[in-house]
Design an enzyme around this catalytic site. Structure first.
Site, PDB file in Angstrom:
ATOM      1  N   HIS A 255      12.144   0.288  -0.694  1.00 24.61           N
ATOM      2  CA  HIS A 255      11.465   1.316   0.104  1.00 24.61           C
ATOM      3  C   HIS A 255      12.213   2.663   0.127  1.00 24.61           C
ATOM      4  O   HIS A 255      11.626   3.716  -0.095  1.00 24.61           O
ATOM      5  CB  HIS A 255      11.278   0.832   1.540  1.00 24.61           C
ATOM      6  CG  HIS A 255      10.599  -0.506   1.634  1.00 24.61           C
ATOM      7  ND1 HIS A 255       9.669  -0.925   0.712  1.00 24.61           N
ATOM      8  CD2 HIS A 255      10.702  -1.512   2.542  1.00 24.61           C
ATOM      9  CE1 HIS A 255       9.243  -2.134   1.043  1.00 24.61           C
ATOM     10  NE2 HIS A 255       9.850  -2.515   2.143  1.00 24.61           N
ATOM     11  N   LYS A 355      17.755  -2.180  11.833  1.00 28.25           N
ATOM     12  CA  LYS A 355      16.901  -2.856  12.802  1.00 28.25           C
ATOM     13  C   LYS A 355      17.474  -2.645  14.196  1.00 28.25           C
ATOM     14  O   LYS A 355      18.657  -2.398  14.353  1.00 28.25           O
ATOM     15  CB  LYS A 355      16.806  -4.339  12.482  1.00 28.25           C
ATOM     16  CG  LYS A 355      16.152  -4.582  11.120  1.00 28.25           C
ATOM     17  CD  LYS A 355      15.346  -5.852  11.112  1.00 28.25           C
ATOM     18  CE  LYS A 355      14.684  -6.071   9.762  1.00 28.25           C
ATOM     19  NZ  LYS A 355      13.355  -5.463   9.666  1.00 28.25           N
TER      20      LYS A 355
HETATM   21  C1  BG6 Z   1       9.729  -5.054   4.628  1.00 27.57           C
HETATM   22  C2  BG6 Z   1      11.062  -5.568   5.087  1.00 27.57           C
HETATM   23  O1  BG6 Z   1       9.690  -4.945   3.237  1.00 27.57           O
HETATM   24  O2  BG6 Z   1       9.508  -3.768   5.215  1.00 27.57           O
HETATM   25  C3  BG6 Z   1      11.097  -5.660   6.600  1.00 27.57           C
HETATM   26  O3  BG6 Z   1      11.283  -6.854   4.521  1.00 27.57           O
HETATM   27  C4  BG6 Z   1      10.759  -4.331   7.217  1.00 27.57           C
HETATM   28  O4  BG6 Z   1      12.366  -6.114   7.057  1.00 27.57           O
HETATM   29  C5  BG6 Z   1       9.464  -3.770   6.624  1.00 27.57           C
HETATM   30  O5  BG6 Z   1      10.603  -4.519   8.603  1.00 27.57           O
HETATM   31  C6  BG6 Z   1       9.231  -2.347   7.073  1.00 27.57           C
HETATM   32  O6  BG6 Z   1       7.953  -1.942   6.685  1.00 27.57           O
HETATM   33  P1  BG6 Z   1       7.149  -0.872   7.528  1.00 27.57           P
HETATM   34  O7  BG6 Z   1       5.902  -0.652   6.753  1.00 27.57           O
HETATM   35  O8  BG6 Z   1       6.923  -1.478   8.879  1.00 27.57           O
HETATM   36  O9  BG6 Z   1       8.040   0.322   7.606  1.00 27.57           O
END
Ligand code: BG6
Length: 522
Positions: A255, A355
Site C-alpha cells: 500500500h 495500528k
Molecule cells: C490490509 C492490511 O491490506 O490493509 C490491514 O492487511 C490494514 O492490516 C488494511 O488494516 C488497511 O486498509 P484500508 O483500506 O482500511 O486503509
C-alpha cells in the site's frame, strides 16, 4: 456540481464467470458482492455473468444464496429489496471442496460448464483467490491440471491473487515462478486494494492532467514528502496472521509503495498497463538500498501498549488474541527513503504506518521549499511553515493546499489558509467499496491497476535489508508507544534530526491534539 470532462461512456464488461475461492470468508460479503452489486447498478456488468463460490464449508447453492442475502443486510443494504439483488443472486452457485482435492476441481469444472451454458458466458472466466497465501500456488496448479487455466479460441482466463504476495524477496520470486509455470503474466492480476481507491487513482490525474502542478513536482520546489497511513484499529481478529507479518510487511511494500510510486513516478507515455507500471517500477529500482547502518538510522519500529482510543481503554498488542505475550512483532513503522534519480535527488520521502494510532488517516503531504528570501524575517509575520499540499486519501477524501495570506487588519500579520477540494462535496458520495474498478478492469482485461511480477519483487527487494537487520537485532523495549498516540518518540526524532516534523494532522485541521508521538511507554 463540476463538469466532468471524461471522454467515452465506459463499455460493459465482457461476459464471464467469476469463481471465488474462499467464498464463505469475509472478503466476499464485505467487498466482492457489494462491489458487484454496484457494478450492476452502474450498468457495467454484462447480462451474461455468473458467480461460483468455492469453499471448504458444506453448503448448497440455495444455502449460499440465503447466507449472502442475509449478509447484504449489513454490508450492502441498499442493494436489497429491488430487482438488482434478485438478478444477481439468481446467478450465484456454490461448490464445496478442499483446495487440495482434485475431485473438487472436477466438480468445479462441471459446474462451470453448466453455468457457461445457462448464462452464455462465452467461455471467459476469472478465478479470485480470496484465500490464505499458502493456497495460491496449489490452487493455480490444480486449476491447470483440471484444464481450467487455458485460453483457447479467443476466450480468456484470468486469476486474481490477493495480498500478501510472498513474505520476502525470495518467497515472492518463488511464488511468481510457480504461478508462471501454468499461467502467462497477462493472466495474473495481483491485487492491491489501495489501487481501487478513487483518491489513489486521482494522484495520477491530479499530477498529469493539471499543467500548473507538474512543473513544481521536483527537487527544485519540493523539500520533502510525508506519507502516512495511520489506523486506530488494532490487529482485530488477525493476531495469528499479524504475528508472522508485522506492520512493515503488511503495509509498506504494497500500500505505501503504491502511494510512493504514484507520487514519484515520471509521466507515462500512455495509460496502458505496461506504460504506467514501467514508470512505477523505475521508482522502486531508484530507491537507495540502505546499508545496515542506514537501516538503524533511518527506520523506526514500534509496538503498541495499552491506551485509550476514542475514550475507550484498549489492550496492548501483546494481550490481543493469538498474539504471544512476549511478541516482538512491530505494529508501527516509520522510514526515510531516498529516490536516486534526477527529479528527486536529496528529497527525502518519510513513510509511517501503524495500528492503534490516535487518528485514522491516510494521506500524502508534499512540503514545498521556503521562499528563497525571507522578506518578513524581522517582522512578526515571519512563519517558518511553508506551502503544503495534502492529498487526503481517506477518510475525508480530497486535496488541500496551504498558503500564507495577510490577516486583515492594520498590522502585517501572516495567516495560513487552506484551499480545499472535497470529494464528497464536489462530486457527491458513492457506495463504492474500492473493489468495483478492480473487478471491472479484470473483466475488461486492463491490468494497469494490478501489480506486475517485477514490481512486486522490486518492492520486496527494497525492504529486504530492513527485514534482515531487524531480524538480526530484535527490537528492545516493546511496547514503546501507547495506543492512542502517534507512535514511538523515535519516529519524531527521525524527522527532527533533519530539522523537520511530521504534519500534525489533527492540529493543522483545527481539531484536538493527540498525545505527541508517544510518551514513552513503560
Ligand atoms: C490490509 C492490511 O491490506 O490493509 C490491514 O492487511 C490494514 O492490516 C488494511 O488494516 C488497511 O486498509 P484500508 O483500506 O482500511 O486503509
Amino acid at each position: 456540481m463540476p463538469t466532468l470532462s471524461s471522454s467515452d461512456v465506459p463499455q460493459k464488461a465482457s461476459p464471464c464467470v467469476m469463481v471465488i475461492f474462499g467464498a464463505s470468508g469475509d472478503l466476499t460479503k464485505r467487498k466482492l458482492l457489494p462491489a458487484l452489486a454496484n457494478l450492476v447498478q452502474e450498468g457495467l456488468l454484462s447480462q451474461q455473468f455468473a458467480i461460483i463460490g468455492f469453499s471448504f464449508d458444506t453448503m448448497t447453492t440455495e444455502a449460499f444464496r440465503t447466507k449472502l442475502t442475509e449478509e447484504m443486510k449489513e454490508f450492502a443494504p441498499e442493494t436489497l429489496g429491488n430487482d438488482l439483488w434478485k438478478w444477481l443472486v439468481e446467478r450465484i452457485y456454490y461448490i464445496q471442496g478442499d483446495f487440495n482435492d482434485p475431485a473438487a476441481y472436477q466438480r468445479l469444472k462441471d459446474q462451470i460448464a453448466e453455468v457457461e451454458k445457462n448464462h452464455n458466458t462465452q467461455g471467459n472466466r476469472f478465478h479470485y483467490l480470496a484465500v490464505a497465501p499458502n493456497f495460491f500456488s496449489p490452487i493455480v496448479k490444480k486449476l491447470s491440471e483440471a484444464g481450467l487455466t487455458q485460453e483457447a479460441d479467443g476466450h480468456w482466463t484470468r486469476v486474481i491473487v490477493e495480498k500478501p504476495f510472498g513474505h520476502d524477496f525470495a518467497s515472492a520470486i518463488q511464488l511468481n515462478k510457480e504461478l508462471k509455470e501454468v499461467l502467462a503474466e497477462k493472466q495474473i492480476y495481483r491485487i492491491d486494494h489501495y489501487l481501487g481507491k478513487e483518491t489513489v487513482q486521482n494522484v495520477m490525474v491530479f499530477r498529469f492532467a493539471n499543467s500548473i502542478i507538474e512543473p513544481l513536482w521536483n527537487r527544485t520546489y519540493i523539500d520533502h514528502v510525508q506519507i502516512t497511513a495511520a489506523e486506530t484499529v488494532g490487529v482485530e481478529h488477525r493476531g495469528a496472521f499479524y504475528e508472522t507479518a508485522g506492520a512493515l510487511r503488511d503495509m509498506v511494500p504494497n500500500h505505501l509503495f503504491q502511494l510512493l510510486t504514484l507520487t514519484a513516478m515520471e509521466p507515462p507515455i500512455s495509460f496502458e498497463a505496461d506504460a504506467v507500471r514501467d514508470k512505477q517500477a523505475e521508482i522502486l529500482h531508484a530507491i537507495q538500498m540502505p546499508t545496515p547502518e542506514e537501516v538503524l538510522q533511518n527506520t523506526v519500529r514500534g509496538q503498541y501498549g495499552e491506551g485509550v482510543i476514542e475514550n475507550e481503554r484498549v489492550p496492548a498488542y501483546r494481550s490481543e488474541p493469538n498474539v504471544a505475550p512476549n511478541s516482538n512483532t512491530e505494529t508501527f513503522v516509520a522510514l526515510k527513503l531516498k529516490i536516486d534519480n534526477w527529479r528527486w535527488g536529496d528529497v527525502p520521502f518519510y513513510l509511517r504506518t501503524g495500528k492503534r494510532l490516535c487518528h485514522r488517516v491516510t494521506e500524502i503531504a508534499i512540503r514545498f521549499r521556503r521562499t528563497p528570501f525571507t522578506l518578513f524575517r524581522r517582522s512578526p509575520i515571519h512563519d517558518p511553515r511553508t506551502n503544503q499540499l495534502v492529498i487526503h486519501i481517506q477518510p475525508d477524501e480530497g486535496i488541500s493546499l496551504r498558503f500564507g495570506a495577510k490577516v486583515p487588519g492594520s498590522v502585517m500579520k501572516l495567516g495560513l489558509v487552506n484551499m480545499d477540494f472535497d470529494y464528497a462535496r464536489d462530486f457527491g458520495t458513492s457506495h463504492s467499496t474500492g473493489y468495483e474498478r478492480l473487478l471491472y478492469d479484470c473483466m475488461i482485461g486492463d491490468a494497469t491497476l494490478f501489480q506486475r511480477a517485477d514490481q512486486v519483487e522490486a518492492a520486496w527487494s527494497v525492504i529486504e535489508p530492513i527485514i534482515d537487520v531487524w531480524k538480526a537485532l530484535p527490537a528492545r523495549g516493546f511496547p514503546n508507544y501507547a495506543a492512542g498516540s502517534w507512535g514511538p518518540g523515535e519516529a519524531d526524532d527521525l524527522l527532527e534530526r533533519d530539522g523537520r516534523a511530521w504534519r500534525d494532522v489533527l492540529a493543522e485541521e483545527g481539531g484536538a491534539k493527540c498525545p505527541a508521538a508517544s510518551a514513552k511507554h513503560s
